[in-house]
Design a protein around this motif. Structure first.
Motif, PDB file in Angstrom:
ATOM      1  N   TYR A   1      -7.219   8.545  47.658  1.00  0.00           N
ATOM      2  CA  TYR A   1      -6.563   9.138  48.822  1.00  0.00           C
ATOM      3  C   TYR A   1      -6.802  10.636  49.003  1.00  0.00           C
ATOM      4  O   TYR A   1      -6.707  11.133  50.132  1.00  0.00           O
ATOM      5  CB  TYR A   1      -5.048   8.902  48.730  1.00  0.00           C
ATOM      6  CG  TYR A   1      -4.661   7.454  48.830  1.00  0.00           C
ATOM      7  CD1 TYR A   1      -4.515   6.829  50.067  1.00  0.00           C
ATOM      8  CD2 TYR A   1      -4.431   6.704  47.682  1.00  0.00           C
ATOM      9  CE1 TYR A   1      -4.157   5.501  50.154  1.00  0.00           C
ATOM     10  CE2 TYR A   1      -4.070   5.367  47.756  1.00  0.00           C
ATOM     11  CZ  TYR A   1      -3.933   4.770  48.991  1.00  0.00           C
ATOM     12  OH  TYR A   1      -3.582   3.445  49.072  1.00  0.00           O
TER      13      TYR A   1
ATOM     14  N   LYS B   1      -8.852  14.255  49.030  1.00  0.00           N
ATOM     15  CA  LYS B   1     -10.181  14.804  49.244  1.00  0.00           C
ATOM     16  C   LYS B   1     -10.446  15.856  48.175  1.00  0.00           C
ATOM     17  O   LYS B   1      -9.596  16.712  47.893  1.00  0.00           O
ATOM     18  CB  LYS B   1     -10.271  15.435  50.630  1.00  0.00           C
ATOM     19  CG  LYS B   1     -11.659  15.947  50.985  1.00  0.00           C
ATOM     20  CD  LYS B   1     -11.697  16.462  52.409  1.00  0.00           C
ATOM     21  CE  LYS B   1     -13.099  16.959  52.774  1.00  0.00           C
ATOM     22  NZ  LYS B   1     -13.147  17.480  54.166  1.00  0.00           N
TER      23      LYS B   1
ATOM     24  N   TYR C   1      -4.875  16.171  51.261  1.00  0.00           N
ATOM     25  CA  TYR C   1      -4.666  14.977  52.079  1.00  0.00           C
ATOM     26  C   TYR C   1      -4.381  15.443  53.499  1.00  0.00           C
ATOM     27  O   TYR C   1      -3.406  16.141  53.731  1.00  0.00           O
ATOM     28  CB  TYR C   1      -3.502  14.146  51.541  1.00  0.00           C
ATOM     29  CG  TYR C   1      -3.192  12.916  52.362  1.00  0.00           C
ATOM     30  CD1 TYR C   1      -4.001  11.786  52.281  1.00  0.00           C
ATOM     31  CD2 TYR C   1      -2.112  12.894  53.233  1.00  0.00           C
ATOM     32  CE1 TYR C   1      -3.727  10.656  53.042  1.00  0.00           C
ATOM     33  CE2 TYR C   1      -1.831  11.768  53.991  1.00  0.00           C
ATOM     34  CZ  TYR C   1      -2.648  10.661  53.897  1.00  0.00           C
ATOM     35  OH  TYR C   1      -2.378   9.538  54.655  1.00  0.00           O
ATOM     36  N   GLN C   2      -5.284  15.108  54.406  1.00  0.00           N
ATOM     37  CA  GLN C   2      -5.190  15.558  55.801  1.00  0.00           C
ATOM     38  C   GLN C   2      -4.971  17.064  55.873  1.00  0.00           C
ATOM     39  O   GLN C   2      -4.161  17.571  56.649  1.00  0.00           O
ATOM     40  CB  GLN C   2      -4.091  14.795  56.541  1.00  0.00           C
ATOM     41  CG  GLN C   2      -4.380  13.296  56.659  1.00  0.00           C
ATOM     42  CD  GLN C   2      -3.374  12.562  57.526  1.00  0.00           C
ATOM     43  OE1 GLN C   2      -2.612  13.164  58.286  1.00  0.00           O
ATOM     44  NE2 GLN C   2      -3.370  11.236  57.431  1.00  0.00           N
TER      45      GLN C   2
ATOM     46  N   LYS D   1       2.420  10.345  53.567  1.00  0.00           N
ATOM     47  CA  LYS D   1       2.871  10.774  54.897  1.00  0.00           C
ATOM     48  C   LYS D   1       4.161  11.572  54.792  1.00  0.00           C
ATOM     49  O   LYS D   1       4.384  12.507  55.556  1.00  0.00           O
ATOM     50  CB  LYS D   1       3.044   9.551  55.790  1.00  0.00           C
ATOM     51  CG  LYS D   1       1.709   8.914  56.189  1.00  0.00           C
ATOM     52  CD  LYS D   1       1.897   7.674  57.045  1.00  0.00           C
ATOM     53  CE  LYS D   1       0.550   7.053  57.384  1.00  0.00           C
ATOM     54  NZ  LYS D   1       0.704   5.793  58.172  1.00  0.00           N
TER      55      LYS D   1
ATOM     56  N   LEU E   1       3.378  15.121  53.880  1.00  0.00           N
ATOM     57  CA  LEU E   1       2.895  15.938  54.983  1.00  0.00           C
ATOM     58  C   LEU E   1       4.045  16.602  55.746  1.00  0.00           C
ATOM     59  O   LEU E   1       3.821  17.590  56.461  1.00  0.00           O
ATOM     60  CB  LEU E   1       2.069  15.084  55.955  1.00  0.00           C
ATOM     61  CG  LEU E   1       0.721  14.562  55.448  1.00  0.00           C
ATOM     62  CD1 LEU E   1       0.077  13.686  56.505  1.00  0.00           C
ATOM     63  CD2 LEU E   1      -0.198  15.708  55.050  1.00  0.00           C
TER      64      LEU E   1
END
Length: 236
Positions: A33, A35, A53-54, A231, A234
């Motif tokens: 999951y 990067k 992540y994102q 999520k 985030l």
């Protein structure tokens, strides 16, 4: 500086961390999951990674099994490495008739048979609770999925194999939804050190009914919970 249990450097960990019990699950989460994940600690093969992540920097690290062991990692991450937000992702055994296999239990609070908090709180009972904003954010993320979830109390046991099976009936009477081993320790350690925490547990077993997920079902259901945890991260 590294500690006896974490051989990372200052700044190696993000302020937000996901914590499963299993070191190999931490490795799987990081490699699947995140990067550009980098291994930042591996003492005793308890792996910790940091990546993005994102676009948000997030860490993931195992905490092992049981409150006394997990508290070592919680405490050092909070006091030595600047981690502020903790999201525990694990499994639990259900004891309440209204809870089913594959349900996700979001732990609003955690009772325990451990003496950890008695030591912290001068032999008084401490109510170990989740951070409200993290709890609210987590439930908001879950509400946008088709996952079945419950919000309530869990019981953190120092014993995996209890000799007093009838204790589960008493827990259920008091509204306890599931049994695991670390949430109480996490919530109280977070309170002690001015940090925030939330815990989610997928029901992989129903203790009183003798029901169990298969190995394949465990992998699938835990991945869904991991997505919810990321999520939620985030929003912090």
């Amino acid at each position: 500086m590294p500690t006896p249990h974490i051989n990372a450097k200052k700044g190696d960990f993000a302020e937000t961390i996901l914590m499963p019990g299993d070191p190999l699950r931490a490795k799987l989460i990081a490699e699947t999951y995140l990067k550009n994940p980098r291994l930042v600690t591996d003492v005793r093969n308890v792996y910790g990674y940091t990546g993005t992540y994102q676009g948000k920097e997030i860490s993931v690290m195992a905490h092992g099994m049981g409150g006394p062991s997990a508290t070592i990692y919680f405490h050092e991450l909070m006091t030595e490495f600047g981690v502020k937000n903790f999201i525990r992702i694990g499994s639990c055994g259900a004891i309440h008739d209204d809870v089913k296999l594959k349900d996700v239990i979001v732990a609003m609070g955690a009772s325990t048979d451990s003496k950890i908090n008695r030591i912290r709180f001068r032999d008084h009972d401490y109510a170990a609770l989740a951070d409200f904003n993290m709890l609210q954010n987590c439930v908001s993320v879950l509400s946008e999925t088709d996952m079945s979830y419950r919000v309530g109390q869990v019981f953190s046991s120092d014993l995996f194999y209890r000799p007093d099976f009838d204790m589960y009936e008493l827990m259920a009477k008091y509204g306890v939804l599931g049994v695991e081993m670390e949430v109480n320790a996490l919530y109280s350690c977070a309170a002690e050190n001015g940090c925030k925490a939330i815990a989610m547990c997928t029901v992989t077993d129903h203790i009183t009914k003798g029901e169990h997920l298969t190995a394949d079902e465990r992998r699938t259901e835990l991945h869904e919970m991991i997505n919810v945890a990321l999520k939620t991260a985030l929003t912090l």
